[in-house]
Design an enzyme around this catalytic site. Sequence first.
Site, short mmCIF file in Angstrom:
data_model
loop_
_atom_site.label_atom_id
_atom_site.label_comp_id
_atom_site.label_asym_id
_atom_site.label_seq_id
_atom_site.Cartn_x
_atom_site.Cartn_y
_atom_site.Cartn_z
N ARG A 561 0.87 -1.18 0.00
CA ARG A 561 0.00 0.00 0.00
C ARG A 561 0.90 1.23 0.00
O ARG A 561 2.09 1.16 0.33
CB ARG A 561 -0.88 0.03 1.25
CG ARG A 561 -2.05 -0.92 1.16
CD ARG A 561 -2.80 -0.95 2.47
NE ARG A 561 -3.57 0.26 2.71
CZ ARG A 561 -4.23 0.50 3.84
NH1 ARG A 561 -4.20 -0.37 4.82
NH2 ARG A 561 -4.92 1.62 3.99
N HIS A 562 0.34 2.36 -0.34
CA HIS A 562 1.04 3.64 -0.25
C HIS A 562 1.41 3.91 1.21
O HIS A 562 0.86 3.29 2.13
CB HIS A 562 0.10 4.75 -0.73
CG HIS A 562 -1.25 4.66 -0.07
ND1 HIS A 562 -1.48 5.14 1.20
CD2 HIS A 562 -2.40 4.06 -0.47
CE1 HIS A 562 -2.73 4.87 1.55
NE2 HIS A 562 -3.32 4.21 0.55
N ASN A 568 -5.95 8.63 5.67
CA ASN A 568 -5.82 7.51 6.61
C ASN A 568 -5.76 8.05 8.03
O ASN A 568 -6.38 7.52 8.95
CB ASN A 568 -4.54 6.70 6.36
CG ASN A 568 -4.57 5.90 5.07
OD1 ASN A 568 -3.53 5.67 4.46
ND2 ASN A 568 -5.74 5.47 4.64
N ARG A 613 -1.36 9.53 -3.37
CA ARG A 613 -0.68 8.86 -2.28
C ARG A 613 0.25 7.75 -2.76
O ARG A 613 1.26 7.47 -2.13
CB ARG A 613 -1.68 8.37 -1.22
CG ARG A 613 -2.88 7.57 -1.70
CD ARG A 613 -3.89 7.51 -0.56
NE ARG A 613 -5.04 6.65 -0.80
CZ ARG A 613 -6.12 7.01 -1.47
NH1 ARG A 613 -6.17 8.20 -2.04
NH2 ARG A 613 -7.15 6.18 -1.60
N GLU A 634 -7.84 3.11 -5.99
CA GLU A 634 -8.59 2.47 -4.91
C GLU A 634 -10.05 2.28 -5.31
O GLU A 634 -10.56 2.98 -6.19
CB GLU A 634 -8.47 3.32 -3.63
CG GLU A 634 -9.18 2.77 -2.39
CD GLU A 634 -8.79 1.32 -2.03
OE1 GLU A 634 -8.77 0.45 -2.93
OE2 GLU A 634 -8.55 1.07 -0.85
N HIS A 700 -3.54 0.27 -3.26
CA HIS A 700 -4.43 0.59 -2.14
C HIS A 700 -5.00 -0.69 -1.52
O HIS A 700 -4.96 -1.75 -2.13
CB HIS A 700 -5.58 1.45 -2.65
CG HIS A 700 -5.11 2.67 -3.37
ND1 HIS A 700 -4.97 3.88 -2.76
CD2 HIS A 700 -4.71 2.85 -4.66
CE1 HIS A 700 -4.51 4.77 -3.64
NE2 HIS A 700 -4.34 4.16 -4.80
O1 LIG Z 1 -13.13 -2.01 1.69
P1 LIG Z 1 -12.62 -1.32 2.92
O2 LIG Z 1 -12.30 -2.27 4.05
O3 LIG Z 1 -13.50 -0.21 3.31
O4 LIG Z 1 -11.17 -0.79 2.47
C1 LIG Z 1 -11.04 0.10 1.39
C2 LIG Z 1 -10.66 1.45 1.96
O5 LIG Z 1 -9.31 1.42 2.33
C3 LIG Z 1 -8.72 2.74 2.23
C4 LIG Z 1 -8.32 3.20 3.62
O6 LIG Z 1 -9.40 3.23 4.49
O7 LIG Z 1 -7.70 2.53 1.30
P2 LIG Z 1 -6.26 3.26 1.04
O8 LIG Z 1 -5.92 4.11 2.23
O9 LIG Z 1 -5.27 2.11 0.89
O10 LIG Z 1 -6.38 4.01 -0.25
C5 LIG Z 1 -9.84 3.61 1.64
O11 LIG Z 1 -9.41 4.59 0.78
C6 LIG Z 1 -10.74 2.59 0.97
O12 LIG Z 1 -12.06 3.03 0.74
#
Ligand SMILES: O=P(O)(O)OC[C@H]1O[C@@](CO)(OP(=O)(O)O)[C@@H](O)[C@@H]1O
Length: 748
Positions: A561-562, A568, A613, A634, A700
């Site tokens: 991941r980033h 976050n 990110r 993402e 992501h």
């Molecule tokens: O499906 P869930 O468990 O909500 O995970 C996805 C979520 O993870 C996140 C962090 O909460 O990803 P990321 O920070 O790696 O871009 C959100 O941007 C994304 O909606």
Amino acid sequence: MGSGASKNTEEEEDGSHGGGGQLYVSLKLENSKVEGELTPHVYGSVPLVGSWDPSKALPMLRESASMSELSFVVPPDHETLDFKFLLKPKYRNTPCIVEEGENRLLTGGSLRGDSRVALFKLEGDVIVEFRVFIKADRVSPFDLAASWRAYRENFQLSTVRGIPDVSINPDSSAFENCPSESLELDLEHYEVPAPAPSAHSSLVYAADNAENPRSLSASGSFVNDNTPKAASNSPKDSDVSVDGSPSAKEMKVIVPDSSDTYSVSGVGESKSVGILSPLQQKDGQRGLFVDRGVGSPRLVKSVSAGSFLVDLKPDAQTKNSMPAAAGAVAAAAVADQMLGPKEDRHLAIVLVGLPARGKTFTAAKLTRYLRWLGHDTKHFNVGKYRRLKHGVNQCADFFRGDNPEGVEARTEVAALAMEDMIAWMQDGGQVGIFDATNSTRARRNMLMKMAEGKCKIIFLETLCNDERIIERNIRLKIQQSPDYAEETDFEAGVRDFRDRLANYERVYEPVEEGSYIKMIDMVSGNGGQIQVNNISGYLPGRIVFFLVNTHLTPRPILLTRHGESMDNVRGRTGGDSVISESGKIYAKKLANFVEKRLKNEKAASIWTSTLQRTILTASSIVGFPKVQWRALDEINSGVCDGMTYEEIKKNMPEEYESRQKDKLRYRYPRGESYLDVIQRLEPVIIELERQRAPVVVISHQAVLRALYAYFADRPLKEIPQIEMPLHTIIEIQMGVSGVQEKRYKLMD
Ligand SMILES: O=P(O)(O)OC[C@H]1O[C@@](CO)(OP(=O)(O)O)[C@@H](O)[C@@H]1O
Ligand SMILES: Nc1ncnc2c1ncn2[C@@H]1O[C@H](COP(=O)(O)OP(=O)(O)O)[C@@H](O)[C@H]1O
């Protein structure tokens, strides 16, 4: 608090601009306290700004955390623009908040009258004020173009966005103030254990993960998996459970070391998708079967009583009544199934080839790929049936073409496996992969006869003319195959296997009949070739495409991941925020890690999403080409983008609940589901399979869960829950013995 307005007074500037320049007007609102859920807009008297219709108001772009901007170009003698600022709630269905006071008037690029702060009355009569800035510059068309470029370059995001899709060594000055983070020289220092592999992903030979005979417990002719001794009439019988790991033996082949090995198949849960059960066809509801997400219209499925009668898995009923991956079936596949002849709705891929030609390996890999895409696929390995019925240690004579008992016994288990596969298809299974040598025309004729009117057969023949590869494969077989688990003398095993091979060679008849795909010398490293005959349709096409792109060249794929993002930190989903201080430290550490891990890998590449990110996380890595993939962005959380999970729960309780209930298929309003993400990741998987050099994928949480599930052969339904921690690298080693995993945690 004040407000500012400036106007270019050099209206009569040098003649090079002529009299006919344009006004480049920039309106800015500044407030450091209002968070992202209220987006400033402008609306006003002319169509350009919505003709006083709030729904057509122009959004101001967020320039920094506190500043939003709208810029436009007008002629210097433009008519007076009557406008107001308004705030639009980003997520809730509540009305817009229009600024207090009179309309603002813009004439000749400057605000007429008082250029006051913008006041907004929020819920509970809370007043928020924004500073207002207006700037108008008179520019020639050439200046305009140049200043636009300059603006873009100076605009904070453009240091990220401005880089081309593919770039080499972009400037890593993004974190100039960030201390250079060095890693201990020993990468192993950062290694952490990978999570326990799922039931079907363990250190076993891929064939052991193939299907068990349906009659396993019923007829008594097969021995149950749980039975410690495999029944056998062979003098070489052993105590080894055919589904247990082969006993340790001396390593004779150098294969990449492993911490965790995922065999490339899985018994796993079958996902009934994209296939129309007889009942569904009767219901005339075929067109409704494509279920793209929880929110879409769904077919209420009725299940025929006879389905999955002998399915030994406890959750068979749940599985059958609600296919986990229904939404993952591409429309084209469904169209094929609906339009084509009945037998085309079930596809049998029948492997053909001499022993040690990679049939089981290919069968398992194809199973993994098709299941990941959401197609209900099962791997039937005749060797497994043979071992269960006749014991694990048959010697080479058993495989002689002129040994009538051996031929009969082998034909019998092949027929049993084929019967099981067809029965499973009639219960709704979509793709059966029938893994045996099937090396004579007589055997293949038998299979074709059994399949008549029930499924379409495509033969998949693996041919290899490279003696060194065959030799390597033989040695791998002696290590991996349960047939030699009890053989303590490795070289004796090799000799027996060579004899077995020779017995098959004597009677081998290459495929020349029916529909077939021939993979010829595909692992020689020189490209090899694929020949196809009479192949058409969506799934066969996908399968050929997949096979063309896969190979065995060992190389690592690093998934991460980033670095931690500002969103976050705030607990917000989605968004496109920059990375936090801790994220920047990770970016440095990652660069250091990549430099050390891939120092001799000049052809490696770095893949990121198009979101800041990941691009920022990659920015310290130098010396490798970087590729931005939109497919790596993402999961799109649609109207929930930027909200915290708490906010979603509070403001959209039903959405929250639906997601809790079925996270795999839940599609955010105007956004995506995990199944949608899997579909868009398919080209990434193909490209990762195709690459011969290492790849670092910086993406992501949701996307990496989906990618990881493919390599680790995790069932679709588990994907949304897979742990995907920040600041950790998952190294997937691809190679001749399948997929292995290592993890490095660089920081908390
Ligand atoms: O499906 P869930 O468990 O909500 O995970 C996805 C979520 O993870 C996140 C962090 O909460 O990803 P990321 O920070 O790696 O871009 C959100 O941007 C994304 O909606
Ligand atoms: N297309 C191929 N041609 C040659 N060897 C292959 C191919 N695909 C995989 N292999 C290698 O062959 C080895 C033995 O494969 P396996 O599937 O057990 O053989 P088979 O089922 O044909 O007896 C695998 O571990 C893999 O390294």
